[in-house]
Design a protein around this motif. Structure first.
Motif, short mmCIF file in Angstrom:
data_model
loop_
_atom_site.label_atom_id
_atom_site.label_comp_id
_atom_site.label_asym_id
_atom_site.label_seq_id
_atom_site.Cartn_x
_atom_site.Cartn_y
_atom_site.Cartn_z
N ALA A 181 2.12 1.75 -3.52
CA ALA A 181 0.99 2.04 -4.40
C ALA A 181 0.49 3.47 -4.19
O ALA A 181 0.24 4.19 -5.16
N ARG A 182 0.39 3.90 -2.95
CA ARG A 182 -0.06 5.26 -2.67
C ARG A 182 0.95 6.28 -3.21
O ARG A 182 0.57 7.28 -3.82
N GLN A 183 2.23 6.01 -3.03
CA GLN A 183 3.27 6.91 -3.52
C GLN A 183 3.19 7.06 -5.04
O GLN A 183 3.20 8.17 -5.57
N ILE A 213 -8.40 1.45 -6.72
CA ILE A 213 -7.23 1.52 -5.85
C ILE A 213 -7.44 2.48 -4.69
O ILE A 213 -7.00 2.22 -3.57
N HIS A 214 -8.15 3.58 -4.89
CA HIS A 214 -8.39 4.53 -3.80
C HIS A 214 -9.24 3.93 -2.69
O HIS A 214 -9.08 4.28 -1.54
N LYS A 242 0.82 -1.21 0.00
CA LYS A 242 0.00 0.00 0.00
C LYS A 242 0.86 1.26 0.00
O LYS A 242 0.50 2.24 -0.64
N ARG A 243 1.96 1.22 0.72
CA ARG A 243 2.83 2.40 0.78
C ARG A 243 3.35 2.76 -0.61
O ARG A 243 3.30 3.92 -1.02
N TRP A 292 -9.00 0.77 -1.77
CA TRP A 292 -8.05 -0.08 -1.06
C TRP A 292 -7.23 0.75 -0.07
O TRP A 292 -6.96 0.32 1.04
N PHE A 293 -6.85 1.97 -0.48
CA PHE A 293 -6.11 2.84 0.43
C PHE A 293 -6.92 3.16 1.68
O PHE A 293 -6.36 3.32 2.76
N PHE A 330 0.59 6.36 -6.97
CA PHE A 330 -0.70 6.95 -7.30
C PHE A 330 -0.64 8.48 -7.18
O PHE A 330 -1.13 9.20 -8.04
N GLU A 331 -0.01 8.95 -6.11
CA GLU A 331 0.11 10.39 -5.90
C GLU A 331 1.02 11.05 -6.93
O GLU A 331 0.91 12.24 -7.17
#
Length: 100
Positions: free
Chosen positions: A44-46, A73-74, A41-42, A76-77, A48-49
């Protein structure tokens, strides 16, 4: 000798075509694997941003199987990976339960 945890999660990411540079066209989609969902997740979030198209999921034969598409994906975050904190019962609470 410590053993490595098996990698059970993957994150796949791609620079959108309209943003892609000539040097990135050689490898438009990349993926990495992780031992924990939190680590996945870390990253993926990075990504994605940063504007990447991101998808993730579990690696077979891991069960339960999960596949998180880029459109979801959002969500899942927003999921919580850790159980909620519950305060332990006080000594008085346990004494009353024993008397009943």
């Amino acid at each position: 000798m410590p053993t490595d945890q098996p990698k059970t999660w993957y994150v796949s990411f791609e620079v959108p075509k309209k943003v892609r540079k000539t040097s990135a066209q050689r490898r438009p989609r990349q993926s990495e694997s992780f031992s924990t969902e939190l680590d996945a997740k870390r990253l993926a979030r990075q990504k994605f941003e940063q504007g990447y198209i991101v998808s993730a999921g579990t690696i077979n034969p891991c069960t339960p199987r999960r596949a998180i598409s880029s459109t979801l994906i959002h969500h899942w975050f927003a999921e919580t990976s850790e159980p909620p904190f519950v305060e332990p019962a006080s000594f008085e609470d346990t004494k009353e339960a024993d008397l009943a």
